[in-house]
Scaffold this motif. Structure first.
Motif, short mmCIF file in Angstrom:
data_model
loop_
_atom_site.label_atom_id
_atom_site.label_comp_id
_atom_site.label_asym_id
_atom_site.label_seq_id
_atom_site.Cartn_x
_atom_site.Cartn_y
_atom_site.Cartn_z
N THR A 195 34.68 0.51 3.21
CA THR A 195 33.21 0.56 3.27
C THR A 195 32.64 -0.81 3.60
OG1 THR A 195 33.11 2.40 1.70
CG2 THR A 195 31.12 1.06 1.95
N LEU A 196 33.11 -1.83 2.92
CA LEU A 196 32.59 -3.18 3.12
C LEU A 196 32.94 -3.72 4.50
CD1 LEU A 196 31.10 -5.65 2.20
CD2 LEU A 196 33.16 -6.42 1.02
N SER A 197 34.14 -3.42 4.98
CA SER A 197 34.53 -3.90 6.30
C SER A 197 33.61 -3.33 7.38
CB SER A 197 35.99 -3.52 6.61
OG SER A 197 36.34 -3.93 7.92
N TYR A 198 33.29 -2.05 7.29
CA TYR A 198 32.40 -1.47 8.30
C TYR A 198 31.02 -2.10 8.23
CZ TYR A 198 30.76 1.93 11.68
OH TYR A 198 30.27 2.51 12.82
N LEU A 199 30.53 -2.26 7.01
CA LEU A 199 29.19 -2.81 6.81
C LEU A 199 29.09 -4.24 7.32
CD1 LEU A 199 26.42 -1.97 5.52
CD2 LEU A 199 27.22 -3.09 3.42
N GLY B 79 27.03 -11.18 5.72
CA GLY B 79 26.51 -10.61 4.48
C GLY B 79 27.55 -9.91 3.64
N ALA B 80 28.78 -10.41 3.64
CA ALA B 80 29.86 -9.75 2.90
C ALA B 80 29.74 -9.96 1.40
CB ALA B 80 31.22 -10.23 3.40
N THR B 81 29.58 -11.22 0.96
CA THR B 81 29.47 -11.49 -0.47
C THR B 81 28.04 -11.36 -0.97
OG1 THR B 81 29.16 -13.91 -0.30
CG2 THR B 81 31.43 -13.07 -0.29
N ASN C 185 27.24 -19.55 6.78
CA ASN C 185 27.99 -18.95 7.88
C ASN C 185 29.38 -18.50 7.46
OD1 ASN C 185 28.84 -21.65 7.53
ND2 ASN C 185 29.48 -21.83 9.66
N GLN C 186 29.78 -18.79 6.22
CA GLN C 186 31.06 -18.33 5.69
C GLN C 186 30.94 -17.11 4.79
OE1 GLN C 186 34.06 -19.49 6.68
NE2 GLN C 186 32.86 -20.71 8.12
N ASP C 187 29.77 -16.48 4.80
CA ASP C 187 29.60 -15.24 4.04
C ASP C 187 30.17 -14.09 4.87
OD1 ASP C 187 28.92 -13.21 2.38
OD2 ASP C 187 26.75 -13.49 2.50
N VAL C 188 31.50 -13.99 4.88
CA VAL C 188 32.21 -13.06 5.75
C VAL C 188 33.27 -12.30 4.95
CG1 VAL C 188 31.79 -14.39 7.85
CG2 VAL C 188 33.82 -14.89 6.46
N PHE C 189 33.78 -11.24 5.56
CA PHE C 189 34.72 -10.33 4.90
C PHE C 189 35.97 -11.04 4.38
CE2 PHE C 189 38.24 -7.25 4.95
CZ PHE C 189 37.71 -6.21 4.19
N ASP C 190 36.45 -12.05 5.09
CA ASP C 190 37.69 -12.72 4.68
C ASP C 190 37.57 -13.48 3.37
OD1 ASP C 190 39.61 -12.43 7.17
OD2 ASP C 190 37.60 -12.82 7.92
N ARG C 191 36.37 -13.69 2.88
CA ARG C 191 36.17 -14.36 1.59
C ARG C 191 36.09 -13.36 0.44
NH1 ARG C 191 37.50 -18.52 3.52
NH2 ARG C 191 38.44 -18.67 1.47
N ILE C 192 36.28 -12.08 0.71
CA ILE C 192 36.21 -11.03 -0.31
C ILE C 192 37.56 -10.88 -1.01
CG2 ILE C 192 35.97 -8.52 -0.64
CD1 ILE C 192 33.31 -9.83 -0.21
N GLN C 193 37.52 -10.66 -2.33
CA GLN C 193 38.73 -10.44 -3.14
C GLN C 193 38.88 -8.95 -3.44
OE1 GLN C 193 40.58 -13.36 -3.77
NE2 GLN C 193 38.97 -14.07 -2.36
N ALA C 194 39.87 -8.32 -2.81
CA ALA C 194 39.99 -6.86 -2.87
C ALA C 194 40.22 -6.34 -4.28
CB ALA C 194 41.13 -6.40 -1.96
#
Length: 574
Positions: free
Chosen positions: A69-73, A362-364, A533-542
């Protein structure tokens, strides 16, 4: 040969003889520790796999869809600035996804009017003279564009006060302006990512009762800095500068923090005071023409400033193309429900804000909270759990501009604090203006007010849930302690009486409705990802995301099935 055969015989004797010997001995009696462990195991009832909370844990931790869900968003839809095309697409996609999962009454609910949408079409920036230097930079939101590539001399305005600004009079027309002094960059000797340790959690648990009416207070130094900034931007406007560049206020190593364009304002002593003129926002349709604005990585900003101090004539070339969306001035929240049964007229709500800033995805902040809330209702729906109360998910917009979407929703459905003049019949603003604390007045409620139970919010990044801020509501402590018990092994056990600010639960709390934000691990929220600019999916902890969605689902289910609505605290000042 001999060595191998001899070794085999010895090994065979060693393996067989002890077994035969021990087999002839009586079994030893268990020691005190073993007896205590055995007694504790016997006293702990086996977990019932049919228990709803155990089923929620199993579904949430083992069959999660939260990362998809988060990856698509964040990856596919991308930045979601309020009223932008990305925001519209995410509204529609979340509505359709919730419908696909079986939620009912999924729709977009308008609020506003808000103002203009804005999106970035093309951008590049580099030093072009005396040598070529590619730059890490990003435009501010709602900045106007340049008319094609702009090449101009760079002027470093290092003024320390209003009087010092005067030495730049007549020198800024058509120039690219570095708007303030260099910021020192220090080495990072501590990790940027952190988790809450026992000392921090204990401090939260021992926090004192929040003070009523405690709003933001500015020091004399902060007020002086605000006044200088106000006059400085008016000076840039009066001098007809061509483009303004700020150094990133935080971050280094290529991380830049970017928000909204600055609009020249009436310079008053207290711009946030009760009698201060309304602050003009860059997204307002009536905003006067402003100067294009960028934020530059601090190391690049500092280098250009030092080159100028060394006597170099520096020129930059900037190409900025933007698009404005004026057709629809409204904002929209995404709403969907899981209908209740015998208490279906009562409502439990959960959510997070879907709008984001534009430099990252807008990932985090706060795709994580949106994906967790969506996963929580997916879990309940997938397990076919039957809540007694209606569960309503709300994905807000306009949060970054002052909780606008949730404030408007609460005012429309539940009630609002109105001034005596408004109560008497004067027209009220459709979107309550953000303020540090609720204005004194009269609480005017709507019929849904008494049917509301509670709202749960997630909006502090990717970190796992460690507990709940009680928001001054001591009456829910016993309940929440019980609801957290199944998740102690996942690190969630802390309850803090304190308030926490800046998230959409405050819209509910402001009119006396139970609204709560979960305590989360910091991870890299303030140091790296929040509005950057680092608010991206790769900074998410699954793992943290799965844990958070599971706990939120359990809290929502518990609140939706208990006999009574959650207790309310007295409304401040009443």
């Amino acid at each position: 040969m001999f060595r191998r055969n001899a070794t085999f015989v010895l090994l065979f004797t060693f393996l067989v003889s002890p077994a035969a010997t021990f087999g002839q001995q009586p079994s030893p009696s268990p020691g005190p520790a073993a007896q205590a462990a055995s007694a504790q195991q016997a006293a702990t009832p086996a977990k019932d796999p049919n228990d709803p909370i155990e089923r929620i844990k199993d579904e949430g931790m083992n069959r999660s869809q939260v990362m998809q869900t988060l990856s698509y968003l964040s990856d596919v839809i991308g930045p979601r600035l309020t009223a932008s095309p990305g925001m519209k697409r995410s509204n529609e996609w979340t509505r359709d996804q919730l419908t696909k999962w079986g939620l009912q009454n999924a729709h977009l609910e308008a609020w506003g009017p808000f103002g203009r949408g804005w999106s970035l079409k093309r951008f590049s920036a580099q030093v072009s003279e005396p040598l070529s230097i590619p730059l890490i930079a990003y435009p501010k939101a709602w900045s106007p564009g340049t008319t094609g590539p702009l090449t101009a001399e760079v002027v470093y305005v290092d003024a320390k006060d209003v009087a010092d600004l005067q030495r730049f009079r007549g020198k800024l027309k058509g120039a690219i302006v570095l708007t303030g002094k260099m910021r020192e960059v220090k080495a990072q000797f501590e990790a940027m990512g952190t988790r809450r340790d026992e000392k921090d959690l204990l401090s939260l648990a021992d926090a004192p009762e929040p003070r009523q009416g405690a709003g933001r207070r500015f020091t004399p130094e902060q007020r002086a800095a605000q006044a200088f900034t106000c006059r400085k931007y008016q000076f840039f406007h009066d001098e007809s500068a061509a483009l303004l560049i700020d150094a990133s206020r935080l971050g280094d190593g290529g991380t830049i923090f970017v928000q909204s364009s600055t609009v020249p304002q009436p310079c008053v002593e207290n711009p946030f005071g009760p009698n201060a003129p309304r602050q003009i926002q860059a997204y307002d349709k009536t905003t006067p023409k402003i100067i294009p604005q960028l934020v530059l990585a601090v190391e690049h900003y500092n280098r250009i400033a030092r080159m100028i101090e060394a006597g170099e004539k520096v020129k930059m070339t900037v190409d900025l193309a933007v698009e404005w969306q004026d057709a629809d001035s409204m904002g929209y929240n995404t709403i969907a429900e899981i209908p209740g049964s015998d208490l279906k007229d009562e409502v439990i709500m959960l959510g997070g804000h879907m709008d984001s800033w534009h430099a990252g995805t807008g990932a985090t902040d706060n795709g994580a909270g949106v994906a967790v809330a969506m996963e929580a209702v997916r879990i309940i729906q997938a397990l076919n759990l039957k809540p007694r109360r209606t569960i309503r998910i709300a994905l807000w917009t306009g949060e970054e501009q002052g909780l606008l979407g949730s404030k408007a929703y609460v005012a429309e459905h539940f009630g609002k604090i109105e001034t005596p003049a408004a109560v008497a019949g004067a027209p009220a603003s459709p979107v309550p203006a953000p303020s540090p604390s609720p204005a004194p007045g009269v609480l005017v409620t709507k019929p849904e007010y008494e049917k509301f139970s509670s709202y749960f919010n997630l909006d502090n990044g990717t970190g796992k849930i460690r507990g709940v801020y009680l928001q001054g509501n001591e009456a829910v402590r016993r309940l929440f302690r019980q609801w957290l018990m199944p998740f102690r092994d996942l690190g969630a056990a802390t309850l803090s009486i304190s308030n926490t600010g800046g998230t959409d639960h405050l819209s509910f709390d402001a009119i006396g409705l139970p609204g709560f934000q979960f305590i989360q691990d910091e991870i890299e929220y303030d140091t790296r990802t929040h509005h950057s600019n680092q608010d991206v999916f790769d900074r998410i902890q699954a793992d943290d995301m799965r844990q958070a969605a599971t706990i939120m689902a359990a809290f929502i289910y518990n609140a939706a099935t208990r006999d009574e609505k959650l207790p309310r605290k007295p409304l401040a000042g009443r």
